[in-house]
Design a protein around this motif. Structure first.
Motif, PDB file in Angstrom:
ATOM      1  N   ALA A 127      14.992 -20.278  -1.189  1.00  0.00           N
ATOM      2  CA  ALA A 127      15.217 -18.859  -0.531  1.00  0.00           C
ATOM      3  C   ALA A 127      14.224 -18.810   0.821  1.00  0.00           C
ATOM      4  O   ALA A 127      13.137 -19.812   0.722  1.00  0.00           O
ATOM      5  CB  ALA A 127      14.643 -17.894  -1.492  1.00  0.00           C
ATOM      6  N   THR A 128      14.068 -17.894   1.530  1.00  0.00           N
ATOM      7  CA  THR A 128      13.080 -18.000   2.749  1.00  0.00           C
ATOM      8  C   THR A 128      12.546 -16.321   2.767  1.00  0.00           C
ATOM      9  O   THR A 128      13.277 -15.374   2.442  1.00  0.00           O
ATOM     10  CB  THR A 128      13.602 -18.447   3.914  1.00  0.00           C
ATOM     11  OG1 THR A 128      14.579 -17.722   4.167  1.00  0.00           O
ATOM     12  CG2 THR A 128      13.841 -19.780   4.155  1.00  0.00           C
ATOM     13  N   GLY A 129      11.282 -16.148   3.372  1.00  0.00           N
ATOM     14  CA  GLY A 129      10.949 -14.748   3.784  1.00  0.00           C
ATOM     15  C   GLY A 129      10.162 -14.898   5.012  1.00  0.00           C
ATOM     16  O   GLY A 129       9.725 -16.235   5.229  1.00  0.00           O
ATOM     17  N   PRO A 130       9.676 -13.808   5.451  1.00  0.00           N
ATOM     18  CA  PRO A 130       8.968 -13.619   6.829  1.00  0.00           C
ATOM     19  C   PRO A 130       7.686 -14.401   6.695  1.00  0.00           C
ATOM     20  O   PRO A 130       6.677 -14.009   5.674  1.00  0.00           O
ATOM     21  CB  PRO A 130       9.128 -12.296   7.234  1.00  0.00           C
ATOM     22  CG  PRO A 130       9.110 -11.716   6.084  1.00  0.00           C
ATOM     23  CD  PRO A 130       9.779 -12.416   5.078  1.00  0.00           C
ATOM     24  N   GLU A 131       6.975 -15.182   7.698  1.00  0.00           N
ATOM     25  CA  GLU A 131       5.797 -15.269   7.751  1.00  0.00           C
ATOM     26  C   GLU A 131       4.795 -14.172   8.109  1.00  0.00           C
ATOM     27  O   GLU A 131       3.723 -14.135   7.802  1.00  0.00           O
ATOM     28  CB  GLU A 131       5.579 -16.471   8.535  1.00  0.00           C
ATOM     29  CG  GLU A 131       6.131 -17.808   8.031  1.00  0.00           C
ATOM     30  CD  GLU A 131       6.103 -19.043   9.220  1.00  0.00           C
ATOM     31  OE1 GLU A 131       5.550 -19.164  10.171  1.00  0.00           O
ATOM     32  OE2 GLU A 131       7.049 -19.762   8.971  1.00  0.00           O
ATOM     33  N   ILE A 132       5.350 -13.287   8.952  1.00  0.00           N
ATOM     34  CA  ILE A 132       4.657 -12.045   9.100  1.00  0.00           C
ATOM     35  C   ILE A 132       5.025 -11.124   8.175  1.00  0.00           C
ATOM     36  O   ILE A 132       6.328 -10.615   8.345  1.00  0.00           O
ATOM     37  CB  ILE A 132       5.052 -11.766  10.493  1.00  0.00           C
ATOM     38  CG1 ILE A 132       4.336 -12.852  11.576  1.00  0.00           C
ATOM     39  CG2 ILE A 132       4.240 -10.200  10.995  1.00  0.00           C
ATOM     40  CD1 ILE A 132       4.572 -12.304  13.116  1.00  0.00           C
ATOM     41  N   GLU A 133       4.348 -10.785   7.001  1.00  0.00           N
ATOM     42  CA  GLU A 133       4.611  -9.989   6.108  1.00  0.00           C
ATOM     43  C   GLU A 133       3.804  -8.639   6.097  1.00  0.00           C
ATOM     44  O   GLU A 133       2.951  -8.518   6.753  1.00  0.00           O
ATOM     45  CB  GLU A 133       4.212 -10.906   4.933  1.00  0.00           C
ATOM     46  CG  GLU A 133       4.847 -10.792   3.603  1.00  0.00           C
ATOM     47  CD  GLU A 133       6.158 -10.198   3.509  1.00  0.00           C
ATOM     48  OE1 GLU A 133       6.306  -9.010   3.941  1.00  0.00           O
ATOM     49  OE2 GLU A 133       6.961 -11.107   2.760  1.00  0.00           O
ATOM     50  N   ASP A 134       4.389  -7.870   5.148  1.00  0.00           N
ATOM     51  CA  ASP A 134       3.622  -6.501   4.980  1.00  0.00           C
ATOM     52  C   ASP A 134       2.801  -6.705   3.687  1.00  0.00           C
ATOM     53  O   ASP A 134       2.920  -7.282   2.764  1.00  0.00           O
ATOM     54  CB  ASP A 134       4.436  -5.286   5.025  1.00  0.00           C
ATOM     55  CG  ASP A 134       5.512  -5.301   3.835  1.00  0.00           C
ATOM     56  OD1 ASP A 134       5.089  -5.464   2.764  1.00  0.00           O
ATOM     57  OD2 ASP A 134       6.649  -5.298   4.257  1.00  0.00           O
ATOM     58  N   VAL A 186       8.103 -14.091  -1.464  1.00  0.00           N
ATOM     59  CA  VAL A 186       9.571 -14.297  -1.549  1.00  0.00           C
ATOM     60  C   VAL A 186       9.860 -13.994  -2.815  1.00  0.00           C
ATOM     61  O   VAL A 186      11.310 -13.688  -2.971  1.00  0.00           O
ATOM     62  CB  VAL A 186       9.648 -15.745  -1.048  1.00  0.00           C
ATOM     63  CG1 VAL A 186      11.246 -15.976  -1.034  1.00  0.00           C
ATOM     64  CG2 VAL A 186       9.166 -15.991   0.247  1.00  0.00           C
ATOM     65  N   GLN A 187       9.254 -14.009  -3.942  1.00  0.00           N
ATOM     66  CA  GLN A 187       9.641 -13.632  -5.267  1.00  0.00           C
ATOM     67  C   GLN A 187      10.442 -12.146  -5.270  1.00  0.00           C
ATOM     68  O   GLN A 187      11.245 -11.850  -5.981  1.00  0.00           O
ATOM     69  CB  GLN A 187       8.397 -13.768  -6.255  1.00  0.00           C
ATOM     70  CG  GLN A 187       8.022 -14.835  -6.796  1.00  0.00           C
ATOM     71  CD  GLN A 187       6.940 -14.775  -7.828  1.00  0.00           C
ATOM     72  OE1 GLN A 187       7.064 -14.055  -8.679  1.00  0.00           O
ATOM     73  NE2 GLN A 187       5.861 -15.784  -7.914  1.00  0.00           N
ATOM     74  N   ILE A 188       9.521 -11.284  -4.503  1.00  0.00           N
ATOM     75  CA  ILE A 188       9.920  -9.821  -4.355  1.00  0.00           C
ATOM     76  C   ILE A 188      11.023  -9.693  -3.686  1.00  0.00           C
ATOM     77  O   ILE A 188      12.094  -9.141  -4.052  1.00  0.00           O
ATOM     78  CB  ILE A 188       8.725  -9.185  -3.905  1.00  0.00           C
ATOM     79  CG1 ILE A 188       7.389  -9.222  -4.755  1.00  0.00           C
ATOM     80  CG2 ILE A 188       9.235  -7.542  -3.725  1.00  0.00           C
ATOM     81  CD1 ILE A 188       7.323  -8.734  -6.312  1.00  0.00           C
ATOM     82  N   ILE A 200      15.173 -19.567  -7.825  1.00  0.00           N
ATOM     83  CA  ILE A 200      15.049 -20.025  -6.438  1.00  0.00           C
ATOM     84  C   ILE A 200      13.869 -20.949  -6.103  1.00  0.00           C
ATOM     85  O   ILE A 200      12.789 -20.743  -7.118  1.00  0.00           O
ATOM     86  CB  ILE A 200      14.727 -18.671  -5.471  1.00  0.00           C
ATOM     87  CG1 ILE A 200      13.966 -17.750  -5.896  1.00  0.00           C
ATOM     88  CG2 ILE A 200      16.168 -17.977  -5.128  1.00  0.00           C
ATOM     89  CD1 ILE A 200      12.494 -17.456  -4.962  1.00  0.00           C
ATOM     90  N   ILE A 201      13.784 -21.595  -5.195  1.00  0.00           N
ATOM     91  CA  ILE A 201      12.651 -22.163  -4.763  1.00  0.00           C
ATOM     92  C   ILE A 201      12.412 -21.447  -3.232  1.00  0.00           C
ATOM     93  O   ILE A 201      13.378 -21.450  -2.783  1.00  0.00           O
ATOM     94  CB  ILE A 201      12.222 -23.852  -4.611  1.00  0.00           C
ATOM     95  CG1 ILE A 201      13.548 -24.390  -3.885  1.00  0.00           C
ATOM     96  CG2 ILE A 201      12.238 -24.281  -6.222  1.00  0.00           C
ATOM     97  CD1 ILE A 201      13.187 -25.820  -3.517  1.00  0.00           C
ATOM     98  N   ALA A 202      11.038 -21.454  -2.940  1.00  0.00           N
ATOM     99  CA  ALA A 202      10.821 -20.836  -1.498  1.00  0.00           C
ATOM    100  C   ALA A 202       9.749 -21.714  -0.915  1.00  0.00           C
ATOM    101  O   ALA A 202       8.481 -21.425  -0.995  1.00  0.00           O
ATOM    102  CB  ALA A 202      10.437 -19.497  -1.567  1.00  0.00           C
ATOM    103  N   PRO A 203      10.224 -22.658  -0.054  1.00  0.00           N
ATOM    104  CA  PRO A 203       9.216 -23.533   0.662  1.00  0.00           C
ATOM    105  C   PRO A 203       9.004 -22.933   1.891  1.00  0.00           C
ATOM    106  O   PRO A 203       9.752 -22.230   2.526  1.00  0.00           O
ATOM    107  CB  PRO A 203       9.857 -24.712   0.803  1.00  0.00           C
ATOM    108  CG  PRO A 203      11.242 -24.553   0.634  1.00  0.00           C
ATOM    109  CD  PRO A 203      11.568 -23.162   0.153  1.00  0.00           C
ATOM    110  N   GLY A 204       7.666 -23.021   2.625  1.00  0.00           N
ATOM    111  CA  GLY A 204       7.354 -22.436   3.557  1.00  0.00           C
ATOM    112  C   GLY A 204       5.879 -22.135   4.093  1.00  0.00           C
ATOM    113  O   GLY A 204       5.149 -22.871   3.546  1.00  0.00           O
TER     114      GLY A 204
END
Ligand code: DAH
Length: 373
Positions: A127-134, A186-188, A200-204
């Protein structure tokens, strides 16, 4: 006029042309707009009908024969040129390929691929998520409310407070933007997007305002999250053990779980891995309690806090889970023996040539995930 003789002369000159350029000049001389044979054709109009009956076919025959001679000669010259080129352009397929500039795969990329391979085998998706996060995803939803001391520990890079010119209000804190300080948000995002069950794993990349030999303002983490029914610490320990044995390619990896604290897990455990001291080098494997051995802190983990499961839109009475977070750069250093984290991001081609991997070293479980460069 002796058209036959004119034809023969033309033929002789055409046959004597030894280059395509010279032949083209002859074509222009005879057949071009101002050419001699074109000129003859133009004289037909001035002749009487009877004369034209006789001369016309002769001129046309001349034109035909010269035209055919030109075409034939052209073909002959072209095939000769081709044959000559083929004889010249020999290709020796047995020669070695010329030395070409070669890139290499950065150890961080390689380790991330290794992680994806190992966890895919255990049924985890990437899984991935944004590096610019809130702020909400990075902190609040992970049970790190405002004024929680953990926020200060994260040395966060915040974006400037955004003032809404129209309403005159300041942006609500939960939507304050920042560079994510860990991969845990990325969990959320994964729970909200996919619900449960989840693996999931979320590398980044993650960012913290910190810099020395073991800290860089940007570094890499991999987050792991399992949400299902009846999940307990045993699942966590088995998963981490299986992962670390596969990653370090050693069956004798021994883990020690120590009680710890993270806002997003309850209970929380810090995971240490046993190593042997060989000279001044730490070699992973064996119990850290054995003589000449020690424990090294490797990663944080725990059972997902009920509040985090709820923030992910799930019912914590129904779903449980475990999570872990570990530094990818640290894993790479331990496995491949680099000692200065800063060199990872210097872009020095000598370092990359030494520690980098060939694009052909694709990690696979069957071939081994840790094929050295
Ligand atoms: N997010 C933590 C950090 O950056 C690492 C971590 C600890 C992640 C425990 C987890 C966890 O998922 O359960 O320091």
């Amino acid at each position: 006029m002796d058209y036959a003789a004119t034809g023969e002369q033309a033929q002789t000159r055409i046959d004597a042309a030894s280059e395509l350029d010279a032949l083209e000049q002859l074509r222009v001389e005879f057949m071009g707009k101002q050419g001699s044979i074109s000129g003859l054709l133009k004289t037909l109009g001035a002749l009487s009908a009877d004369e034209r009956q006789i001369v016309g076919p002769q001129i046309h025959a001349l034109r035909e024969s010269v035209s055919a001679a030109l075409a034939e000669r052209k073909q002959a010259l072209e095939s000769a040129a081709l044959a000559e080129q083929l004889a010249r352009d020999t290709l020796d397929l047995t020669l070695p390929a010329p030395e070409a500039p070669r890139g290499s795969i950065h150890p961080v990329s390689q380790v991330m691929d290794e992680l994806a391979e190992i966890f895919a085998d255990l049924g985890f998706a990437v899984a991935t998520g944004p590096e610019i996060e809130d702020d909400w995803h990075n902190f609040t939803a992970l049970n790190i409310p405002e004024s929680h001391p953990a926020r200060a520990m994260h040395d966060t890079f915040y974006f400037p407070e955004h003032n809404d010119a129209q309403s005159g209000t300041t942006q609500h804190n939960a939507s304050r933007m920042l560079l994510r300080t860990h991969t845990s948000p990325v969990q959320i995002r994964s729970m909200l997007e996919h619900g449960a069950p989840l693996r999931i794993i979320a590398p980044g990349r993650v960012y913290r305002s910190d810099s020395d030999a073991t800290h860089t303002p940007m570094f890499h983490q991999v987050e792991g999250l399992v949400i299902d029914k009846g999940i307990h610490l045993g699942h966590l320990k088995w998963t981490l053990e299986t992962f670390l044995k596969a990653f370090f390619e050693r069956e004798d990896i021994v883990l020690r779980l120590r009680p710890s604290y993270f806002p997003f897990t309850e209970p929380s455990v810090e995971v240490d891995v046993g190593f042997a001291l060989v000279g001044s080098k730490r070699v992973l494997g064996g119990s850290g309690d054995a003589p000449g051995h020690g424990w090294m802190e490797l990663l944080g983990s725990g059972m997902v806090n009920r509040k985090v499961i709820a923030a992910g839109g799930l019912d914590p009475d129904e779903w449980q889970g475990f999570a872990f977070g570990v530094g990818v750069d640290r894993l790479a250093m331990l496995k491949y023996g680099m000692d200065d984290l800063r060199a990872f991001f210097d872009g020095d081609v000598r370092w990359l040539a030494h520690y980098g991997f060939s694009p052909f070293d694709v990690p696979t479980l069957s071939a081994g995930v840790g094929t050295a460069a």
